[in-house]
Design a protein around this motif. Structure first.
Motif, PDB file in Angstrom:
ATOM      1  N   ARG A 225     -11.721  72.774  63.599  1.00  0.00           N
ATOM      2  CA  ARG A 225     -10.718  72.585  62.588  1.00  0.00           C
ATOM      3  C   ARG A 225      -9.286  72.441  63.132  1.00  0.00           C
ATOM      4  O   ARG A 225      -8.403  71.490  62.513  1.00  0.00           O
ATOM      5  CB  ARG A 225     -10.953  73.319  61.202  1.00  0.00           C
ATOM      6  CG  ARG A 225     -10.010  73.235  60.152  1.00  0.00           C
ATOM      7  CD  ARG A 225     -10.245  74.298  59.129  1.00  0.00           C
ATOM      8  NE  ARG A 225      -9.126  73.992  57.982  1.00  0.00           N
ATOM      9  CZ  ARG A 225      -9.375  72.986  56.933  1.00  0.00           C
ATOM     10  NH1 ARG A 225     -10.147  71.999  57.108  1.00  0.00           N
ATOM     11  NH2 ARG A 225      -8.223  72.742  56.126  1.00  0.00           N
ATOM     12  N   VAL A 228      -8.686  69.290  64.860  1.00  0.00           N
ATOM     13  CA  VAL A 228      -8.191  68.224  64.061  1.00  0.00           C
ATOM     14  C   VAL A 228      -7.019  68.113  63.469  1.00  0.00           C
ATOM     15  O   VAL A 228      -6.417  67.201  63.295  1.00  0.00           O
ATOM     16  CB  VAL A 228      -9.401  68.177  62.788  1.00  0.00           C
ATOM     17  CG1 VAL A 228      -9.034  66.961  61.909  1.00  0.00           C
ATOM     18  CG2 VAL A 228     -11.016  67.835  63.516  1.00  0.00           C
ATOM     19  N   GLN A 231      -4.302  67.178  66.276  1.00  0.00           N
ATOM     20  CA  GLN A 231      -4.403  65.866  66.522  1.00  0.00           C
ATOM     21  C   GLN A 231      -3.930  64.836  65.269  1.00  0.00           C
ATOM     22  O   GLN A 231      -3.068  63.871  65.481  1.00  0.00           O
ATOM     23  CB  GLN A 231      -5.658  65.408  66.871  1.00  0.00           C
ATOM     24  CG  GLN A 231      -6.070  65.801  68.279  1.00  0.00           C
ATOM     25  CD  GLN A 231      -7.508  65.474  68.764  1.00  0.00           C
ATOM     26  OE1 GLN A 231      -8.070  66.282  69.545  1.00  0.00           O
ATOM     27  NE2 GLN A 231      -7.961  64.122  68.608  1.00  0.00           N
ATOM     28  N   ARG A 232      -4.397  65.186  64.113  1.00  0.00           N
ATOM     29  CA  ARG A 232      -3.664  64.996  62.993  1.00  0.00           C
ATOM     30  C   ARG A 232      -2.141  64.738  62.827  1.00  0.00           C
ATOM     31  O   ARG A 232      -1.383  63.718  62.442  1.00  0.00           O
ATOM     32  CB  ARG A 232      -4.210  65.317  61.760  1.00  0.00           C
ATOM     33  CG  ARG A 232      -3.862  64.577  60.305  1.00  0.00           C
ATOM     34  CD  ARG A 232      -4.236  65.425  59.162  1.00  0.00           C
ATOM     35  NE  ARG A 232      -3.408  66.557  58.989  1.00  0.00           N
ATOM     36  CZ  ARG A 232      -3.458  67.442  58.071  1.00  0.00           C
ATOM     37  NH1 ARG A 232      -4.241  67.304  57.125  1.00  0.00           N
ATOM     38  NH2 ARG A 232      -2.602  68.558  58.049  1.00  0.00           N
ATOM     39  N   LEU A 240     -12.819  64.013  68.788  1.00  0.00           N
ATOM     40  CA  LEU A 240     -13.258  64.662  67.817  1.00  0.00           C
ATOM     41  C   LEU A 240     -14.905  64.274  67.070  1.00  0.00           C
ATOM     42  O   LEU A 240     -15.201  63.018  67.298  1.00  0.00           O
ATOM     43  CB  LEU A 240     -12.385  64.418  66.560  1.00  0.00           C
ATOM     44  CG  LEU A 240     -10.890  64.886  66.526  1.00  0.00           C
ATOM     45  CD1 LEU A 240      -9.935  64.270  65.620  1.00  0.00           C
ATOM     46  CD2 LEU A 240     -10.905  66.218  66.797  1.00  0.00           C
ATOM     47  N   ARG A 244     -17.041  64.435  61.059  1.00  0.00           N
ATOM     48  CA  ARG A 244     -16.011  65.408  60.590  1.00  0.00           C
ATOM     49  C   ARG A 244     -14.987  64.730  59.955  1.00  0.00           C
ATOM     50  O   ARG A 244     -14.039  65.357  59.228  1.00  0.00           O
ATOM     51  CB  ARG A 244     -15.833  66.533  61.354  1.00  0.00           C
ATOM     52  CG  ARG A 244     -16.846  67.095  62.015  1.00  0.00           C
ATOM     53  CD  ARG A 244     -17.907  67.850  60.970  1.00  0.00           C
ATOM     54  NE  ARG A 244     -19.001  68.293  61.632  1.00  0.00           N
ATOM     55  CZ  ARG A 244     -19.114  69.553  62.483  1.00  0.00           C
ATOM     56  NH1 ARG A 244     -18.026  70.301  62.780  1.00  0.00           N
ATOM     57  NH2 ARG A 244     -20.426  69.676  63.201  1.00  0.00           N
ATOM     58  N   VAL A 245     -14.418  63.583  60.490  1.00  0.00           N
ATOM     59  CA  VAL A 245     -13.079  62.740  60.221  1.00  0.00           C
ATOM     60  C   VAL A 245     -13.154  61.637  59.785  1.00  0.00           C
ATOM     61  O   VAL A 245     -12.326  60.762  59.756  1.00  0.00           O
ATOM     62  CB  VAL A 245     -12.431  62.733  61.732  1.00  0.00           C
ATOM     63  CG1 VAL A 245     -12.034  64.332  62.191  1.00  0.00           C
ATOM     64  CG2 VAL A 245     -13.108  62.228  62.832  1.00  0.00           C
ATOM     65  N   ASP A 302     -17.028  66.814  55.972  1.00  0.00           N
ATOM     66  CA  ASP A 302     -16.016  66.135  56.089  1.00  0.00           C
ATOM     67  C   ASP A 302     -14.969  66.850  54.926  1.00  0.00           C
ATOM     68  O   ASP A 302     -14.898  66.712  53.936  1.00  0.00           O
ATOM     69  CB  ASP A 302     -16.132  64.875  55.759  1.00  0.00           C
ATOM     70  CG  ASP A 302     -14.874  64.060  56.019  1.00  0.00           C
ATOM     71  OD1 ASP A 302     -13.849  64.652  56.097  1.00  0.00           O
ATOM     72  OD2 ASP A 302     -14.981  62.887  55.916  1.00  0.00           O
ATOM     73  N   TRP A 304     -11.985  66.932  54.828  1.00  0.00           N
ATOM     74  CA  TRP A 304     -10.735  66.272  54.437  1.00  0.00           C
ATOM     75  C   TRP A 304     -11.104  65.089  53.343  1.00  0.00           C
ATOM     76  O   TRP A 304      -9.828  64.502  53.148  1.00  0.00           O
ATOM     77  CB  TRP A 304     -10.352  65.741  55.813  1.00  0.00           C
ATOM     78  CG  TRP A 304     -10.294  66.407  56.920  1.00  0.00           C
ATOM     79  CD1 TRP A 304     -11.347  66.351  57.930  1.00  0.00           C
ATOM     80  CD2 TRP A 304      -9.554  67.327  57.552  1.00  0.00           C
ATOM     81  NE1 TRP A 304     -11.338  67.339  58.884  1.00  0.00           N
ATOM     82  CE2 TRP A 304     -10.221  68.084  58.612  1.00  0.00           C
ATOM     83  CE3 TRP A 304      -8.670  68.120  56.869  1.00  0.00           C
ATOM     84  CZ2 TRP A 304      -9.736  69.099  59.170  1.00  0.00           C
ATOM     85  CZ3 TRP A 304      -7.958  69.071  57.461  1.00  0.00           C
ATOM     86  CH2 TRP A 304      -8.555  69.771  58.720  1.00  0.00           C
TER      87      TRP A 304
END
Length: 305
Positions: A225, A228, A231-232, A240, A244-245, A302, A304
């Motif tokens: 997490r 992610v 990198q976001r 990744l 999940r993204v 996911d 997000w």
């Protein structure tokens, strides 16, 4: 240790503060209760009851005796139950270690189902990363590992089964310089840019990371997490878990970049020691053989979306 009758006597006197009321609680004559109290003091050669002011109360020594004896009685009861439990084929405890790439939330229904068995087995669930997962099994810090990556290690009495494969996507923030590079990207093009990695927790086995070039700087983070998030926010680049993204890719918070040498899906494993059998371990292995659970573990959540 005190007998059950002696424990009841102490508790009745402590709660009532009166010889008469204690006798009523115990359904005994006051003279019988008084005699039992004096016998208890003689046995321990200590003043356990304060008989002043027309009341009968525990002295500090008596209160300590009551508290410690009650605790010991509970401990004996628990030990008795655990002995019966182990004699019935259940382990005293089961230590499950998951690779950090799997999400704990996906195991909650399994834990609830295990609790419903009322086996008495104490569960401990922790996580490791990459080679740290196999190392935990080798070193006795796990009875069962779930989601271990790489090929199974050489471990005495090792048993293992494939859980499935996890697909990856190379994704970066749209604000990151790599987002503007022409595809397909060669590995060498990434060398000037920092990679985000989840740090391998192996202590003795060789630690490793995926998709890192020699000489490339890294930002090591504690979880997938966190990777992610980093990198976001444009703090680095890397691979990744695709499932999940999905929502971040769809919204444009992350941009997929096509690589000239795509990363092969990771094969994940379940591992255990064949020389430590038990009903709890067998039950967990049976659950992990179910395709529906394996798929849920691999796809993850996911968060997000």
């Amino acid at each position: 240790m005190l007998s059950n009758d002696e424990l009841a006597l102490l508790q009745a006197i402590h709660s009532s503060g009166s010889l008469t009321r204690a006798a009523a609680l115990l359904d005994k004559a006051p003279s019988t209760v008084s005699h039992a109290a004096r016998q208890l003091e003689t046995r321990f050669d200590a003043l356990l009851f304060d008989r002043r002011r027309y009341r009968l109360q525990l002295t500090p020594a008596g209160l300590l005796l009551a508290q410690e004896s009650a605790r010991l009685a509970q401990d004996v009861s628990r030990v008795t139950q655990r002995v019966k439990q182990v004699a019935g084929g259940w382990e005293d405890r089961l230590w499950v270690v998951t690779d950090e790439v799997l999400e704990f939330e996906t195991l909650l229904p399994v834990i609830r189902a295990f609790d419903a068995l009322k086996s008495g087995v104490l569960l401990r669930i922790t996580h490791e990363v990459l080679n740290g997962t196999w190392e935990a099994l080798r070193d006795g810090r796990a009875d069962l590992v779930v989601g271990a990556t790489n090929a199974p290690r050489v471990i005495p009495s090792l048993r293992w089964a494939e859980l499935g494969v996890m697909e990856w996507v190379f994704a970066v923030s749209p604000r990151h310089p790599v987002a503007k590079l022409t595809e397909p990207l060669e590995q060498e093009q990434l060398l000037p840019y920092r990679a985000v990695v989840v740090a391998d927790t192996a202590r003795g086995l060789d630690s490793r990371s995926f998709g890192i070039l020699g000489g490339q700087t890294t930002l090591a983070v504690p979880s997938m997490r966190a990777k992610v998030l980093a990198q976001r926010d444009g703090l680095g680049v890397g691979w990744l878990p695709r499932q999940r993204v999905q929502s971040l890719l769809k919204r444009g918070d992350l941009v997929e970049k096509r690589m000239a040498a795509p990363r092969e899906p990771n094969r994940l494993y379940v591992g255990w020691r064949g020389d430590h059998p038990g009903r709890a371990l067998d039950w967990w292995l049976e659950q992990l053989r179910q395709p529906r659970l394996a798929k849920k573990l691999l796809q993850g959540i996911d968060a997000w979306d």
